[in-house]
Each structure stands twice: as C-alpha cells, then as structure tokens.
Design a protein around this motif. Structure first.
Motif, short mmCIF file in Angstrom:
data_model
loop_
_atom_site.label_atom_id
_atom_site.label_comp_id
_atom_site.label_asym_id
_atom_site.label_seq_id
_atom_site.Cartn_x
_atom_site.Cartn_y
_atom_site.Cartn_z
N PRO A 156 42.49 31.84 108.09
CA PRO A 156 43.48 32.86 108.45
C PRO A 156 44.93 32.41 108.36
N ASP A 157 45.19 31.11 108.50
CA ASP A 157 46.56 30.61 108.37
C ASP A 157 46.96 30.39 106.91
N ARG A 158 46.08 30.81 105.98
CA ARG A 158 46.25 30.74 104.52
C ARG A 158 46.10 29.34 103.95
N SER A 159 45.58 28.41 104.73
CA SER A 159 45.32 27.08 104.18
C SER A 159 43.99 27.10 103.43
N LYS A 160 43.98 26.41 102.30
CA LYS A 160 42.78 26.33 101.46
C LYS A 160 41.97 25.12 101.91
N LEU A 161 40.66 25.31 102.08
CA LEU A 161 39.82 24.19 102.45
C LEU A 161 39.74 23.20 101.29
N GLU A 162 39.54 21.95 101.62
CA GLU A 162 39.56 20.88 100.62
C GLU A 162 38.39 20.97 99.64
N LYS A 163 37.21 21.27 100.14
CA LYS A 163 36.03 21.39 99.28
C LYS A 163 35.81 22.85 98.91
N PRO A 164 35.42 23.12 97.66
CA PRO A 164 35.16 24.52 97.30
C PRO A 164 33.96 25.08 98.06
N PHE A 165 34.04 26.35 98.40
CA PHE A 165 32.96 27.08 99.05
C PHE A 165 31.75 27.13 98.11
N LEU A 166 32.01 27.35 96.83
CA LEU A 166 30.98 27.41 95.80
C LEU A 166 31.49 26.68 94.57
N ASN A 167 30.62 25.86 93.97
CA ASN A 167 30.99 25.15 92.75
C ASN A 167 29.83 25.26 91.75
N ILE A 168 29.99 26.17 90.79
CA ILE A 168 28.97 26.33 89.75
C ILE A 168 29.57 26.01 88.37
N THR A 169 30.53 25.10 88.35
CA THR A 169 31.22 24.76 87.10
C THR A 169 30.27 24.22 86.04
N LYS A 170 29.22 23.52 86.44
CA LYS A 170 28.29 22.96 85.46
C LYS A 170 27.41 24.03 84.82
N ALA A 171 27.19 25.14 85.50
CA ALA A 171 26.34 26.21 84.99
C ALA A 171 27.11 27.29 84.24
N VAL A 172 28.38 27.47 84.59
CA VAL A 172 29.18 28.56 84.03
C VAL A 172 29.55 28.27 82.58
N LEU A 173 29.39 29.28 81.73
CA LEU A 173 29.81 29.19 80.34
C LEU A 173 31.25 29.68 80.25
N THR A 174 32.14 28.79 79.90
CA THR A 174 33.54 29.14 79.72
C THR A 174 34.11 28.24 78.64
N SER A 175 35.32 28.47 78.27
CA SER A 175 35.96 27.63 77.25
C SER A 175 37.45 27.53 77.56
N SER A 176 38.14 26.73 76.78
CA SER A 176 39.58 26.58 76.97
C SER A 176 40.36 27.62 76.16
N TRP A 177 39.67 28.51 75.47
CA TRP A 177 40.35 29.53 74.68
C TRP A 177 41.13 30.47 75.59
N GLU A 178 42.36 30.71 75.25
CA GLU A 178 43.17 31.65 76.03
C GLU A 178 42.59 33.05 75.89
N GLY A 179 42.40 33.73 76.98
CA GLY A 179 41.87 35.08 76.95
C GLY A 179 40.35 35.17 76.93
N ASP A 180 39.66 34.03 77.00
CA ASP A 180 38.20 34.04 77.01
C ASP A 180 37.72 34.81 78.23
N GLU A 181 36.83 35.76 78.03
CA GLU A 181 36.36 36.60 79.13
C GLU A 181 35.03 36.14 79.70
N ARG A 182 34.59 34.96 79.32
CA ARG A 182 33.36 34.41 79.89
C ARG A 182 33.71 33.55 81.09
N GLY A 183 32.70 33.20 81.85
CA GLY A 183 32.90 32.33 83.00
C GLY A 183 32.43 32.98 84.28
N PHE A 184 32.96 32.51 85.39
CA PHE A 184 32.71 33.14 86.68
C PHE A 184 33.41 34.49 86.66
N LEU A 185 32.68 35.55 86.98
CA LEU A 185 33.25 36.89 86.81
C LEU A 185 33.33 37.71 88.09
#
Length: 151
Positions: free
Chosen positions: A73-102
């Motif tokens: 509530p004080d707008r501080s971000k917790l140090e560890k992510p609540f959810l981390n599915i970076t290894k499973a998500v399909l994304t790329s470095s292409w600008e405008g890529d619409e894949r990934g966490f949606l």
C-alpha cells in the motif's frame, strides 16, 4: 450508458467514483480533467495492473517477460517477484512483439482459495501456443506464488 453515475457531469459529484482518482477538476469549458499520479516505475513492458481484492491493498504489475511484482500500500515493490515464469514464457527482444506474459486475474474468492490465473505465450516444439494456467499462492508466503501448483 444506462448508469447515469458514469456519465458526465455526475462523475464529479459521485464521491464513490472520485475518491481514489487523485485531484479531479473541471476546466472553464466544463471538461473533466484527471490529474494522474505515478505509482510504479522502472518496469519492462508492464501490461497488467490488478489487485487481488483480498483486503491487503496490494497491487500487482505484470511484465511481458513473465514477471509479476507485488506492490504494498505504501507503493514499495517487494524484492522478489510474486510470480516468475520467465523460463516458460515465449517472448523476444523484437520491438512490438505481442508474445509473452499477457495477463493475470485473481479468482473472485482469492482471499479464501488463493487461486489466480495467468495468460501467456509458450513454444511447444515448433508451435507457438497460448496457455492459460491456474496457480495458487504459497501456503508459507502470501507474497509468492507456488510455482509447482500450475495446472
């Protein structure tokens, strides 16, 4: 709209609608002006901001790369992510890529059952697919998802 409270000029006079908007003003022409306030920064392609409606007043911001951050509530971000599915998500470095966490949404009874749902792109073999998964919050830490609970 059928509900008059959502139509101008009632927006300015309905305290339920304006209580959390920050400063709301009307200019000399009668046009509604909202003064917005930054609540988070330093994120990479944020695309979802939701709350769990569990009484904790936390909010969650999802990034396209597959991270979801919890903010207190004080707008501080917790140090560890609540959810981390970076290894499973399909994304790329292409600008405008619409894949990934949606997207992310919390079960209407999340406060009692700890369920949440995530929408993301995956690669299966040579195919690109969309996956909608159910997760549960960790039994030991309300600020972490139990990643083994995915179904």
């Amino acid at each position: 709209m059928d509900d008059g409270d959502y139509c101008y000029p009632h927006l300015l006079s309905n305290q339920k609608l304006t209580q959390n908007l920050g400063r709301v003003e009307m200019d000399s022409d009668g046009c509604l002006q909202l003064c917005l306030e930054e609540v988070a920064n330093g994120l990479r392609n944020p695309l979802a901001m939701v709350h769990a409606n569990d009484g904790t007043h936390r909010f969650f911001v999802g990034e396209q790369v597959g991270l979801v951050w919890a903010f207190l509530p004080d707008r501080s971000k917790l140090e560890k992510p609540f959810l981390n599915i970076t290894k499973a998500v399909l994304t790329s470095s292409w600008e405008g890529d619409e894949r990934g966490f949606l997207g992310i949404t919390f079960h209407p009874k999340y406060k009692y059952n700890g369920k949440l749902y995530v929408y993301y792109s995956v690669e299966i073999g040579f195919d690109e697919r969309i996956r909608i998964s159910e997760f549960r919050v960790s039994a030991n830490d309300m600020n972490l998802v139990d990643h083994t609970s995915e179904r």
